[in-house]
Design a protein around this motif. Structure first.
Motif, PDB file in Angstrom:
ATOM      1  N   CYS A  10       0.832  -1.203   0.000  1.00 19.83           N
ATOM      2  CA  CYS A  10       0.000   0.000   0.000  1.00 19.83           C
ATOM      3  C   CYS A  10       0.872   1.261   0.000  1.00 19.83           C
ATOM      4  O   CYS A  10       2.085   1.218   0.143  1.00 19.83           O
ATOM      5  CB  CYS A  10      -0.934   0.007   1.209  1.00 19.83           C
ATOM      6  SG  CYS A  10      -0.086   0.244   2.784  1.00 19.83           S
ATOM      7  N   ARG A  11       0.208   2.401  -0.146  1.00 16.70           N
ATOM      8  CA  ARG A  11       0.904   3.689  -0.208  1.00 16.70           C
ATOM      9  C   ARG A  11       1.721   3.950   1.059  1.00 16.70           C
ATOM     10  O   ARG A  11       2.857   4.398   0.992  1.00 16.70           O
ATOM     11  CB  ARG A  11      -0.149   4.790  -0.415  1.00 16.70           C
ATOM     12  CG  ARG A  11       0.407   6.178  -0.540  1.00 16.70           C
ATOM     13  CD  ARG A  11      -0.706   7.183  -0.819  1.00 16.70           C
ATOM     14  NE  ARG A  11      -1.874   7.049   0.026  1.00 16.70           N
ATOM     15  CZ  ARG A  11      -2.015   7.598   1.220  1.00 16.70           C
ATOM     16  NH1 ARG A  11      -1.048   8.314   1.745  1.00 16.70           N
ATOM     17  NH2 ARG A  11      -3.112   7.421   1.925  1.00 16.70           N
ATOM     18  N   LYS A  12       1.155   3.656   2.229  1.00 21.74           N
ATOM     19  CA  LYS A  12       1.868   3.899   3.487  1.00 21.74           C
ATOM     20  C   LYS A  12       3.093   2.995   3.619  1.00 21.74           C
ATOM     21  O   LYS A  12       4.130   3.414   4.107  1.00 21.74           O
ATOM     22  CB  LYS A  12       0.933   3.697   4.684  1.00 21.74           C
ATOM     23  CG  LYS A  12      -0.080   4.798   4.836  1.00 21.74           C
ATOM     24  CD  LYS A  12      -0.931   4.582   6.067  1.00 21.74           C
ATOM     25  CE  LYS A  12      -1.912   5.718   6.250  1.00 21.74           C
ATOM     26  NZ  LYS A  12      -2.684   5.563   7.479  1.00 21.74           N
ATOM     27  N   CYS A  13       2.954   1.764   3.171  1.00 21.70           N
ATOM     28  CA  CYS A  13       4.082   0.824   3.245  1.00 21.70           C
ATOM     29  C   CYS A  13       5.218   1.284   2.341  1.00 21.70           C
ATOM     30  O   CYS A  13       6.391   1.241   2.724  1.00 21.70           O
ATOM     31  CB  CYS A  13       3.622  -0.577   2.866  1.00 21.70           C
ATOM     32  SG  CYS A  13       2.347  -1.245   3.961  1.00 21.70           S
ATOM     33  N   LYS A  14       4.872   1.748   1.153  1.00 18.44           N
ATOM     34  CA  LYS A  14       5.883   2.247   0.225  1.00 18.44           C
ATOM     35  C   LYS A  14       6.525   3.526   0.752  1.00 18.44           C
ATOM     36  O   LYS A  14       7.715   3.762   0.553  1.00 18.44           O
ATOM     37  CB  LYS A  14       5.278   2.454  -1.155  1.00 18.44           C
ATOM     38  CG  LYS A  14       4.945   1.137  -1.833  1.00 18.44           C
ATOM     39  CD  LYS A  14       4.294   1.328  -3.181  1.00 18.44           C
ATOM     40  CE  LYS A  14       3.940  -0.033  -3.785  1.00 18.44           C
ATOM     41  NZ  LYS A  14       3.236   0.108  -5.055  1.00 18.44           N
ATOM     42  N   ALA A  15       5.750   4.350   1.460  1.00 19.50           N
ATOM     43  CA  ALA A  15       6.301   5.567   2.064  1.00 19.50           C
ATOM     44  C   ALA A  15       7.314   5.214   3.152  1.00 19.50           C
ATOM     45  O   ALA A  15       8.362   5.855   3.278  1.00 19.50           O
ATOM     46  CB  ALA A  15       5.172   6.426   2.642  1.00 19.50           C
ATOM     47  N   TYR A  35      12.160  -5.513   1.446  1.00 17.06           N
ATOM     48  CA  TYR A  35      10.749  -5.141   1.474  1.00 17.06           C
ATOM     49  C   TYR A  35       9.942  -6.424   1.388  1.00 17.06           C
ATOM     50  O   TYR A  35       9.975  -7.126   0.378  1.00 17.06           O
ATOM     51  CB  TYR A  35      10.438  -4.204   0.306  1.00 17.06           C
ATOM     52  CG  TYR A  35       9.032  -3.668   0.270  1.00 17.06           C
ATOM     53  CD1 TYR A  35       8.372  -3.276   1.436  1.00 17.06           C
ATOM     54  CD2 TYR A  35       8.362  -3.517  -0.931  1.00 17.06           C
ATOM     55  CE1 TYR A  35       7.094  -2.762   1.395  1.00 17.06           C
ATOM     56  CE2 TYR A  35       7.082  -2.999  -0.993  1.00 17.06           C
ATOM     57  CZ  TYR A  35       6.451  -2.624   0.175  1.00 17.06           C
ATOM     58  OH  TYR A  35       5.176  -2.113   0.140  1.00 17.06           O
ATOM     59  N   THR A  37       6.392  -8.344   1.374  1.00 18.12           N
ATOM     60  CA  THR A  37       4.960  -8.149   1.149  1.00 18.12           C
ATOM     61  C   THR A  37       4.164  -9.441   1.321  1.00 18.12           C
ATOM     62  O   THR A  37       2.942  -9.414   1.271  1.00 18.12           O
ATOM     63  CB  THR A  37       4.705  -7.603  -0.279  1.00 18.12           C
ATOM     64  OG1 THR A  37       5.263  -8.503  -1.235  1.00 18.12           O
ATOM     65  CG2 THR A  37       5.322  -6.227  -0.452  1.00 18.12           C
ATOM     66  N   VAL A  65       3.778   5.153   9.696  1.00 20.23           N
ATOM     67  CA  VAL A  65       4.887   5.587   8.852  1.00 20.23           C
ATOM     68  C   VAL A  65       5.734   6.551   9.672  1.00 20.23           C
ATOM     69  O   VAL A  65       5.254   7.594  10.105  1.00 20.23           O
ATOM     70  CB  VAL A  65       4.375   6.298   7.573  1.00 20.23           C
ATOM     71  CG1 VAL A  65       5.539   6.781   6.735  1.00 20.23           C
ATOM     72  CG2 VAL A  65       3.489   5.370   6.772  1.00 20.23           C
TER      73      VAL A  65
END
Length: 79
Positions: A10-15, A35, A37, A65
Motif C-alpha cells: 500500500c501507499r503507506k508501506c511504500k512511504a 521489502y 509483502t 509511517v
C-alpha cells in the motif's frame, strides 16, 4: 545490519520503505533493506499491523509511517 520493511504494498508501506532508504543513506551505516509483502512471512515475524519496521530481527515500529529522522535514530540505536 538487516532492515525489513513489512507491508502489503500500500501507499503507506511504500512511504515507509522510501523513508527507510533515505534514513540509511543519512546515517551512513551498511544495511541490507528488504521489502516483505508476503502476508505469511509478515505474520511469522509476530507483526500485528502494517506497515512495520524490523531492525536486526527486532520489531521497532508497527502500524505507522515514521519520519526519516526517527528511522535514522532507530538505526543508530540498534547498531
Amino acid at each position: 545490519m538487516q532492515i525489513k520493511v513489512m507491508g502489503t504494498g500500500c501507499r503507506k508501506c511504500k512511504a515507509l520503505l522510501a523513508a527507510t532508504e533515505e534514513a540509511v543513506k543519512m546515517s551512513g551505516v551498511q544495511a541490507e533493506i528488504e521489502y516483505v509483502t508476503d502476508m505469511i512471512k509478515i505474520a511469522e515475524t509476530g507483526l500485528l499491523s502494517t506497515p512495520g519496521l524490523i531492525i536486526n530481527d527486532k520489531i521497532v515500529s508497527s502500524g505507522r509511517v515514521l519520519e526519516t529522522q526517527a528511522i535514522a535514530d532507530l538505526i543508530v540505536q540498534n547498531q
